[in-house]
Scaffold this active site. Structure first.
Site, mmCIF file in Angstrom:
data_model
loop_
_atom_site.group_PDB
_atom_site.id
_atom_site.type_symbol
_atom_site.label_atom_id
_atom_site.label_comp_id
_atom_site.label_asym_id
_atom_site.label_seq_id
_atom_site.Cartn_x
_atom_site.Cartn_y
_atom_site.Cartn_z
ATOM 1 N N SER A 1 -7.357 -5.386 -5.158
ATOM 2 C CA SER A 1 -8.446 -5.949 -4.582
ATOM 3 C C SER A 1 -9.809 -5.931 -5.216
ATOM 4 O O SER A 1 -9.994 -5.138 -5.793
ATOM 5 C CB SER A 1 -8.575 -5.208 -2.858
ATOM 6 O OG SER A 1 -9.607 -3.989 -3.196
ATOM 7 N N HIS B 1 2.174 3.376 -9.099
ATOM 8 C CA HIS B 1 2.035 1.863 -9.205
ATOM 9 C C HIS B 1 3.200 1.387 -10.018
ATOM 10 O O HIS B 1 3.968 0.261 -9.875
ATOM 11 C CB HIS B 1 0.593 1.675 -9.945
ATOM 12 C CG HIS B 1 -0.386 2.146 -9.241
ATOM 13 N ND1 HIS B 1 -0.702 1.713 -7.964
ATOM 14 C CD2 HIS B 1 -1.526 2.895 -9.636
ATOM 15 C CE1 HIS B 1 -1.787 2.475 -7.293
ATOM 16 N NE2 HIS B 1 -2.518 3.087 -8.554
ATOM 17 N N ARG C 1 2.248 -4.979 6.028
ATOM 18 C CA ARG C 1 1.452 -3.764 5.477
ATOM 19 C C ARG C 1 2.308 -2.501 5.356
ATOM 20 O O ARG C 1 2.688 -2.138 6.266
ATOM 21 C CB ARG C 1 0.058 -3.613 5.922
ATOM 22 C CG ARG C 1 -0.751 -2.360 5.272
ATOM 23 C CD ARG C 1 -2.061 -2.126 5.492
ATOM 24 N NE ARG C 1 -2.461 -1.372 4.702
ATOM 25 C CZ ARG C 1 -3.958 -1.386 4.382
ATOM 26 N NH1 ARG C 1 -4.657 -2.320 4.683
ATOM 27 N NH2 ARG C 1 -4.412 -0.419 3.324
ATOM 28 N N ARG D 1 -12.122 2.558 -8.022
ATOM 29 C CA ARG D 1 -11.297 3.573 -8.205
ATOM 30 C C ARG D 1 -11.843 4.389 -9.457
ATOM 31 O O ARG D 1 -12.281 3.748 -10.428
ATOM 32 C CB ARG D 1 -9.897 3.083 -8.118
ATOM 33 C CG ARG D 1 -9.309 2.813 -6.857
ATOM 34 C CD ARG D 1 -7.949 2.519 -6.602
ATOM 35 N NE ARG D 1 -7.701 2.249 -5.139
ATOM 36 C CZ ARG D 1 -6.533 2.559 -4.858
ATOM 37 N NH1 ARG D 1 -5.371 2.567 -5.288
ATOM 38 N NH2 ARG D 1 -6.241 1.999 -3.524
ATOM 39 N N LEU E 1 10.781 -20.398 -5.149
ATOM 40 C CA LEU E 1 9.750 -19.826 -4.570
ATOM 41 C C LEU E 1 8.464 -19.931 -5.075
ATOM 42 O O LEU E 1 8.147 -19.754 -6.579
ATOM 43 C CB LEU E 1 10.146 -18.255 -4.511
ATOM 44 C CG LEU E 1 9.298 -17.092 -3.952
ATOM 45 C CD1 LEU E 1 9.235 -17.408 -2.546
ATOM 46 C CD2 LEU E 1 9.689 -15.582 -4.689
ATOM 47 N N ASP F 1 0.909 -1.310 -0.062
ATOM 48 C CA ASP F 1 -0.064 0.132 0.204
ATOM 49 C C ASP F 1 0.657 1.279 -0.096
ATOM 50 O O ASP F 1 2.116 1.181 0.548
ATOM 51 C CB ASP F 1 -0.959 -0.025 1.247
ATOM 52 C CG ASP F 1 -2.087 1.014 1.151
ATOM 53 O OD1 ASP F 1 -2.419 1.400 -0.063
ATOM 54 O OD2 ASP F 1 -2.600 1.385 2.138
ATOM 55 N N GLU G 1 -12.067 -4.453 -4.139
ATOM 56 C CA GLU G 1 -13.031 -3.237 -4.047
ATOM 57 C C GLU G 1 -12.201 -2.291 -5.068
ATOM 58 O O GLU G 1 -12.824 -1.081 -5.162
ATOM 59 C CB GLU G 1 -12.615 -2.928 -2.457
ATOM 60 C CG GLU G 1 -13.545 -3.675 -1.689
ATOM 61 C CD GLU G 1 -13.152 -5.120 -1.418
ATOM 62 O OE1 GLU G 1 -11.871 -5.004 -1.446
ATOM 63 O OE2 GLU G 1 -13.951 -5.941 -0.972
ATOM 64 N N ARG H 1 -4.567 -1.856 9.032
ATOM 65 C CA ARG H 1 -5.634 -2.645 8.692
ATOM 66 C C ARG H 1 -5.567 -3.790 7.776
ATOM 67 O O ARG H 1 -4.527 -3.694 7.109
ATOM 68 C CB ARG H 1 -6.924 -2.014 8.209
ATOM 69 C CG ARG H 1 -6.686 -0.867 7.138
ATOM 70 C CD ARG H 1 -7.770 -0.067 6.542
ATOM 71 N NE ARG H 1 -7.463 0.855 5.636
ATOM 72 C CZ ARG H 1 -7.434 2.093 5.684
ATOM 73 N NH1 ARG H 1 -7.853 2.777 6.858
ATOM 74 N NH2 ARG H 1 -7.211 3.066 4.685
HETATM 75 C C1 IPE Z 1 -5.219 -2.691 -0.256
HETATM 76 O O1 IPE Z 1 -4.988 -1.444 -0.155
HETATM 77 C C2 IPE Z 1 -5.161 -3.208 -1.485
HETATM 78 C C3 IPE Z 1 -4.006 -3.568 -2.233
HETATM 79 C C4 IPE Z 1 -2.749 -3.035 -1.685
HETATM 80 C C5 IPE Z 1 -4.070 -3.982 -3.390
HETATM 81 P P1 IPE Z 1 -6.092 -0.395 -0.351
HETATM 82 O O2 IPE Z 1 -5.470 0.930 -0.659
HETATM 83 O O3 IPE Z 1 -7.037 -0.786 -1.401
HETATM 84 O O4 IPE Z 1 -6.788 -0.334 0.911
HETATM 85 P P2 IPE Z 1 -7.563 0.503 1.789
HETATM 86 O O5 IPE Z 1 -8.698 1.179 0.925
HETATM 87 O O6 IPE Z 1 -6.754 1.831 2.331
HETATM 88 O O7 IPE Z 1 -8.210 -0.064 3.061
HETATM 89 C C1 IPE Z 2 -1.721 0.109 -3.342
HETATM 90 O O1 IPE Z 2 -1.490 1.492 -3.397
HETATM 91 C C2 IPE Z 2 -1.893 -0.370 -4.796
HETATM 92 C C3 IPE Z 2 -3.228 -0.478 -5.098
HETATM 93 C C4 IPE Z 2 -4.292 -0.898 -4.258
HETATM 94 C C5 IPE Z 2 -3.491 -0.908 -6.432
HETATM 95 P P1 IPE Z 2 -2.591 2.763 -3.205
HETATM 96 O O2 IPE Z 2 -2.883 2.840 -4.551
HETATM 97 O O3 IPE Z 2 -3.759 2.157 -2.433
HETATM 98 O O4 IPE Z 2 -1.776 3.779 -2.701
HETATM 99 P P2 IPE Z 2 -2.522 4.854 -1.538
HETATM 100 O O5 IPE Z 2 -2.879 4.020 -0.376
HETATM 101 O O6 IPE Z 2 -3.618 5.561 -2.201
HETATM 102 O O7 IPE Z 2 -1.397 5.833 -1.354
HETATM 103 MG MG MG Z 3 -3.988 2.329 -0.577
#
Ligand code: IPE
Ligand code: IPE
Ligand code: MG
Length: 255
Positions: free
Chosen positions: A72, A44, A195, A78, A138, A27, A74, A201
């Protein structure tokens, strides 16, 4: 300090307590990029370098399974341009990185509801599975369109199907049997969850598999994660006493 030294140091000090299975919620890509005045997709892209380095570290220190949360269930919600940027990147990585993984004896296993992806991506995923499935190094699980709840529900559905067809008796459903239908069946139990990005979380990652994992949270944004940070997580893991419900005395006496 050179990266190779980090691996050597880990092997020198913690070879007895290397986690067999590590999960990572990668994240913080978006915030890392925004901090630099760049679009989120830039974060990314840079995140792929951190993936490469983490895979290398995992291979070198002898971790057996590494499970990365890439997208995810969810994350589809985005903004459209971010989702399409992520899909392009997924396609690019599947095209460019699989050969190297194969050369390094890595077995690539994409987990999640693959039916949500384009035919092109699904073809690449199948080809990657086929190419690397006999590899013995691995196991790299990449969770894409994955949700811990999805995994539990799809396992329950398969068991229900087996009951319906008469192949399974309800009384024979237990934790072991349930586990056989989950995405990571046959791999070691999850030992360590990392994480990045500062949040405490789980965000619907490996819910079933998290039962006895050690949790490691770091404020570092994913693109800044490297072998050194990974080593710190392994060091913290090596320093914990895992009791699995027993007392500290029982663990020490080996009973
Ligand atoms: C969790 O990160 C999913 C991934 C790292 C792929 P999110 O950024 O989606 O999680 P929330 O929204 O902060 O809980
Ligand atoms: C995690 O980074 C990657 C994915 C969820 C695809 P984020 O894109 O959630 O980055 P933040 O949490 O918004 O900084
Ligand atoms: Mg995130």
């Amino acid at each position: 300090m050179a990266k190779v030294d980090v691996v050597d140091q880990v092997l020198e000090h913690y070879s007895e307590s290397i986690p067999q299975h590590v999960g990572i919620i990668m994240d913080g890509n978006g915030r890392w990029a925004q901090q630099k005045g760049m679009p989120r997709v830039y974060g990314h892209k840079k995140g792929v370098d951190a993936v490469r380095e983490s895979v290398r570290f995992a291979r070198k220190v002898g971790i057996k399974s590494l499970t990365l949360f890439a997208f995810s269930s969810e994350n589809w919600k985005r903004p459209e341009d971010e989702v399409s940027g992520l899909m392009e990147l997924f396609m690019l990585v599947l095209t460019k990185e699989v050969k190297t993984l194969h050369k390094n004896n890595v077995r690539l296993n994409i987990i999640g509801d693959l039916s949500g992806f384009s035919d092109k991506i699904q073809e690449k995923v199948n080809a990657a599975h086929e190419l690397t499935m006999a590899n013995t190094g691995l196991v790299l699980n990449v969770a894409a369109n994955y949700g811990g709840r999805w995994d539990i529900v799809q396992s329950a559905k398969q068991l229900a199907q087996q009951v319906k067809s008469g192949e399974l008796d309800i009384d024979d459903i237990n934790e072991e049997r349930f586990d056989t239908q989950t995405s990571l069946f046959g791999q070691p139990d999850l030992d360590l969850l990392i994480r990045t990005g500062g949040e405490y979380r789980v965000s619907n990652f490996l819910l079933w598999q998290l039962a006895y994992a050690e949790l490691h949270f770091t404020p570092i944004f994913w693109p800044e994660f490297d072998a050194h940070r990974f080593a710190q997580a392994v060091e913290a893991f090596a320093g914990t006493e895992r009791r699995f419900g027993l007392t500290g005395e029982q663990i020490k006496s080996g009973s």
